[in-house]
Design a protein around this motif. Sequence first.
Motif, mmCIF file in Angstrom:
data_model
loop_
_atom_site.group_PDB
_atom_site.id
_atom_site.type_symbol
_atom_site.label_atom_id
_atom_site.label_comp_id
_atom_site.label_asym_id
_atom_site.label_seq_id
_atom_site.Cartn_x
_atom_site.Cartn_y
_atom_site.Cartn_z
ATOM 1 N N VAL A 122 0.847 -1.187 0.000
ATOM 2 C CA VAL A 122 0.000 0.000 0.000
ATOM 3 C C VAL A 122 0.883 1.238 0.000
ATOM 4 C CG1 VAL A 122 -0.160 0.033 2.526
ATOM 5 C CG2 VAL A 122 -1.919 1.176 1.168
ATOM 6 N N GLU A 123 0.451 2.255 -0.737
ATOM 7 C CA GLU A 123 1.170 3.543 -0.767
ATOM 8 C C GLU A 123 0.151 4.669 -0.614
ATOM 9 O OE1 GLU A 123 3.614 6.198 -3.992
ATOM 10 O OE2 GLU A 123 4.258 4.111 -3.741
ATOM 11 N N ILE A 124 0.393 5.524 0.369
ATOM 12 C CA ILE A 124 -0.521 6.636 0.658
ATOM 13 C C ILE A 124 0.198 7.941 0.337
ATOM 14 C CG2 ILE A 124 -1.902 7.762 2.428
ATOM 15 C CD1 ILE A 124 -1.962 5.098 3.935
ATOM 16 N N ASP A 125 -0.423 8.788 -0.485
ATOM 17 C CA ASP A 125 0.215 10.026 -0.951
ATOM 18 C C ASP A 125 -0.628 11.250 -0.607
ATOM 19 O OD1 ASP A 125 2.370 8.738 -2.107
ATOM 20 O OD2 ASP A 125 1.358 8.480 -4.034
ATOM 21 N N ASP A 126 0.084 12.333 -0.233
ATOM 22 C CA ASP A 126 -0.508 13.681 -0.107
ATOM 23 C C ASP A 126 -1.746 13.701 0.780
ATOM 24 O OD1 ASP A 126 1.389 14.863 -1.769
ATOM 25 O OD2 ASP A 126 0.281 14.271 -3.562
ATOM 26 N N GLY A 127 -1.506 13.798 2.077
ATOM 27 C CA GLY A 127 -2.647 13.860 2.975
ATOM 28 C C GLY A 127 -2.244 14.023 4.414
ATOM 29 N N ALA A 159 4.799 -1.030 2.817
ATOM 30 C CA ALA A 159 3.915 0.134 2.975
ATOM 31 C C ALA A 159 4.754 1.412 2.846
ATOM 32 C CB ALA A 159 3.205 0.099 4.318
ATOM 33 N N LYS A 160 4.161 2.413 2.210
ATOM 34 C CA LYS A 160 4.862 3.688 2.027
ATOM 35 C C LYS A 160 3.926 4.850 2.341
ATOM 36 C CE LYS A 160 8.258 2.452 -1.549
ATOM 37 N NZ LYS A 160 8.728 2.737 -2.925
ATOM 38 N N LEU A 161 4.484 5.868 2.929
ATOM 39 C CA LEU A 161 3.790 7.140 3.126
ATOM 40 C C LEU A 161 4.611 8.228 2.436
ATOM 41 C CD1 LEU A 161 2.904 7.017 6.952
ATOM 42 C CD2 LEU A 161 1.436 6.382 5.031
ATOM 43 N N LYS A 162 3.970 9.068 1.655
ATOM 44 C CA LYS A 162 4.665 10.159 0.972
ATOM 45 C C LYS A 162 3.884 11.450 1.157
ATOM 46 C CE LYS A 162 7.045 7.621 -2.723
ATOM 47 N NZ LYS A 162 7.207 7.488 -4.197
ATOM 48 N N GLU A 197 8.823 10.998 3.291
ATOM 49 C CA GLU A 197 8.668 9.607 2.860
ATOM 50 C C GLU A 197 9.029 8.679 4.006
ATOM 51 O OE1 GLU A 197 9.926 6.573 -0.786
ATOM 52 O OE2 GLU A 197 10.785 8.592 -0.672
ATOM 53 N N ILE A 198 8.199 7.656 4.179
ATOM 54 C CA ILE A 198 8.498 6.548 5.092
ATOM 55 C C ILE A 198 8.217 5.257 4.336
ATOM 56 C CG2 ILE A 198 7.761 5.280 7.133
ATOM 57 C CD1 ILE A 198 7.285 7.817 8.571
ATOM 58 N N GLY A 199 9.189 4.333 4.382
ATOM 59 C CA GLY A 199 8.995 3.035 3.766
ATOM 60 C C GLY A 199 9.202 1.933 4.787
ATOM 61 N N ILE A 200 8.285 0.956 4.805
ATOM 62 C CA ILE A 200 8.370 -0.182 5.721
ATOM 63 C C ILE A 200 8.155 -1.452 4.907
ATOM 64 C CG2 ILE A 200 7.474 -1.233 7.832
ATOM 65 C CD1 ILE A 200 6.282 1.458 8.588
ATOM 66 N N ALA A 201 9.050 -2.444 5.095
ATOM 67 C CA ALA A 201 8.918 -3.702 4.358
ATOM 68 C C ALA A 201 9.181 -4.873 5.300
ATOM 69 C CB ALA A 201 9.889 -3.738 3.180
ATOM 70 N N GLY A 202 8.489 -5.967 5.059
ATOM 71 C CA GLY A 202 8.662 -7.168 5.869
ATOM 72 C C GLY A 202 7.536 -8.141 5.650
ATOM 73 N N GLU A 203 7.696 -9.350 6.136
ATOM 74 C CA GLU A 203 6.648 -10.364 6.049
ATOM 75 C C GLU A 203 5.692 -10.164 7.223
ATOM 76 O OE1 GLU A 203 6.076 -12.442 3.697
ATOM 77 O OE2 GLU A 203 7.897 -12.151 2.512
ATOM 78 N N PHE A 204 4.835 -9.168 7.076
ATOM 79 C CA PHE A 204 3.987 -8.760 8.194
ATOM 80 C C PHE A 204 2.955 -9.813 8.583
ATOM 81 C CE2 PHE A 204 5.134 -4.651 6.089
ATOM 82 C CZ PHE A 204 6.006 -4.219 7.065
ATOM 83 N N SER A 205 2.742 -10.775 7.683
ATOM 84 C CA SER A 205 1.772 -11.828 8.013
ATOM 85 C C SER A 205 2.371 -12.872 8.948
ATOM 86 C CB SER A 205 1.288 -12.509 6.726
ATOM 87 O OG SER A 205 2.391 -13.063 6.006
ATOM 88 N N SER A 209 13.268 6.577 6.444
ATOM 89 C CA SER A 209 12.374 7.744 6.507
ATOM 90 C C SER A 209 13.123 9.034 6.212
ATOM 91 C CB SER A 209 11.729 7.857 7.896
ATOM 92 O OG SER A 209 12.679 8.325 8.833
ATOM 93 N N GLU A 210 12.359 10.018 5.795
ATOM 94 C CA GLU A 210 12.792 11.414 5.706
ATOM 95 C C GLU A 210 11.648 12.257 6.256
ATOM 96 O OE1 GLU A 210 14.218 12.696 1.933
ATOM 97 O OE2 GLU A 210 15.474 10.936 1.625
ATOM 98 N N ILE A 211 11.886 12.901 7.396
ATOM 99 C CA ILE A 211 10.816 13.580 8.135
ATOM 100 C C ILE A 211 11.298 14.971 8.557
ATOM 101 C CG2 ILE A 211 9.399 13.514 10.243
ATOM 102 C CD1 ILE A 211 9.717 10.440 10.164
ATOM 103 N N GLN A 212 10.381 15.933 8.556
ATOM 104 C CA GLN A 212 10.630 17.234 9.161
ATOM 105 C C GLN A 212 9.756 17.321 10.411
ATOM 106 O OE1 GLN A 212 12.848 19.668 8.279
ATOM 107 N NE2 GLN A 212 12.254 20.812 10.098
#
Length: 862
Positions: free
Chosen positions: A110-115, A150-153, A174-182, A192-195
């Motif tokens: 899943v990728e969530i953008d602009d919000g 999962a990504k947040l941008k 941007e935040i990216g998370i990867a793994g076998e979450f199941s 991540s890159e966060i202000q």
Amino acid sequence: MKPIVKKIGIFFFALLALCLLLLFMVASVFEKQVGNLVLKGLNDRLTTELSVGEFDLTLIPSFPNGVIRLKEVTLPGAYEEAGILLEAKSVSLSFGLASLLSKQYKVKSVEIDDGALVLYQDKSGRPSYDVLVTSEDSEDLSFDISLKEAKLKNIELIYSDMQKKTEAFWNVEEIGIAGEFSDKRFAMTSYSEIQSAFLELPEGRYLVNKPLAYDAVIAVDLEKGTYSFDNVEVVLDANKFKVKGEVLSKDDITDFDLDIEGIDCSIQSVRSILPEAYQDYLGEFSSRGNFFFLGSIVGEYGPNSNPLIEAEFGLERGRITSPDLDYSLKDVTFSGRFHNGKENRSTAASVFEIPDFKGKLKNQPVSFSLTVEDIDDPEIDLNFTGILPLAGCHGLIGSPLITDGSGTIIVDSLQVKGAYKHMISQSSMYKVNTSGKLEFKDASLKFNGKNMNVESGIVYVSDNNLEVEALKVNGASSRLELSGVASNFLPVLLADSLNTNNAVLDFSAFLTAEKLDFDKLEELFALPVTEKEVGEVVFDSLKEAKIINRERITKLLSGTFEMVVDEFNYNKIEGEEFTADLDFESNLLNIKELKAKAMDGDMEVTGKVFFEEEPRSEVVADFNAINIRDFFYQFENFGQKTLTDRHIKGKLDTRMLVKSYWDKEGYFLPEKLYVLSDAVIKDGELLDFEMLESFSKFVKVRDLNHVKFTELRNQIEISNGAIYLPTMFLQSNAMNLIVSGKQRFDNRMRYMIKVNAGQVLWNKIKRYNPSMKPKKAKKKGFINVYLVIDGTVDNYDYTRGKKNYNHLLGNLRGKFEGIRSDVAKILNVEKAIELEDWEDDPTSPDVDDEPFNPDLDKEIDF
């Protein structure tokens, strides 16, 4: 073989083209159907309803996966009071193409953008983000979320935990998370890159306006609730840290066991991670050299507990720089510590300390120790000793007017110890211990482009008192020495812009000077830019800010100030033997007595100056035996050109009340100026006064060019932008005359003049009188000439006639009588001029006998 290979190639190309065509057709034909199924599947997995504006299906670019992109997405929180959980312009879900055939959609990423993502937890611990249905309720659902990525941008991340009193506001680039979450156990990779706008914890505000990034591999055990960190790299405000340890999450408790090590760090590393309340203690300093930082977070964090946060840092033979220092602090060695309480672990139990700081500024030694306890109610213990070269540290004074310095200030054992709340309150300042000595050695500051030199002097600090001893200052064409004592200096120094604690500096000061140039001293505090450089709007706002700042400073003052000055000058005014006795009291300057010798005579001033948002002053001035030519010249002819220093001689005695006003931008308001004056000029002369040429018909021109008089007495009022002259009697060698009238600041004037025609006619037939002796006064001449002079200074005319004279004089009679009454009451003048002394004998004829001219009433209203 070639034809076969060619046919096989054509076959596969055609097959690929057919597949792409089929994928395009499927995406076009089934887009709405798939979108509705995905939306239904998502809502089946959610306890609240996901709202979507529109969606599109993409199969070709993401082959062998499909991507459904939801647009204008809104998802409410788990309960009504939580508000919106998620708002986004788009949410993209990736799934296998086989899902289209089986209708068992399995979301892989899943990728969530602009919000915005709002994570909220209320006082009872209910999370707003608990919106997924339980596994028991989802067994028969056709929509399976089995995320691997999962990504947040470009997301605003807002977190608020009312139970733990924690808040955060971050702009996620941007935040990216990867793994076998199941899986129950898996390795999670994340970056991540966060202000960070801020992170608010019970012990203080952290990460205020700081860039934050990390790159991490974390071992996750969902059954045990553990997250293991191994060499996680965190970058905070250009400082790099390595994090090791473990975090255990269970129910509403998070148990930390983390070690933090700084890599290529500086003082800014420490400043970045400290609570905002402590950051000011380190200032805008940065360092170079062997800097170390070690920290740890150990213990439980929950509704009633906080972990122990400890940090050790230091620098060995390094260098410290600051925007406020022209030179680096060299050979710096220090170590410091911070913890939030060994037992209580709260802001009240926190301690920040630098026990032994040593360094050199321009090869001069500097050392201090600092301890601050309790963020909520700081207890400060500061000890400072050193030699401060002003060439390197003048910027620490914090004034934009100061641009350079030289010489030194020797600081000997300056100590400040006590609670900050007592330091800002003069009622409890006695609980604070202060001591020390500051000695000036050829110290100099370039103040607004001009050098001000403190040749020598000592300032003693003792508890709530500050004593200045023989501070010798040379600069701005002035030489002075200042001594005095003051109390409440620390509450005043630390007062906020509104002075909410009502701090007042009580002082008694004495100034002696060989010379004071008030013009040059005033220039020291002038705005460092011109209106041409910054524009009218900016310049006016700077002037207004200057007035407000002056009002704020003068509001802090309460005390006496005595001055003895040998020589002084202000604009063109020059004088000597200047003495002043002044009282300051909260935006009020009381001039008890100000005396000086100037213009061959004596002057004395008393009054008040009000340093308000719109400043004003009210003073009474006495001038005795003043050279009137110098008086006119040094006061720049009072801004008019009719009667100037070139036209008049004599000795002036005057007493006047002057009320002056300025607006909040500092501009003088001439229309509000009020002056009430009684003036006597003795043994005077009028030279080449052009207005007297109107009388050349009656008086010899040579007599008019040089008029002598024994005494001229004036009573004048200036108000509402005009000058009122009730009655002036001039006894001269040429004629005796009476003048009354009014003149506005725009030089529009109207004067009524009565001339003793009997005297002037007799003088007309006589020969020129070279002795120029004044004529004997005859107030009520038997034969008189009446004139009304009307117009401007540069263009005027006159009308004759007793009727015109009496009519216009009658219009102003009430005003003139009021002026004479005010002169007697306010200025305490023993004998005011009485209008009746100069009224006509009813039997006296009018030489011109002109009829009344009604056009005079049609002129501009006076």
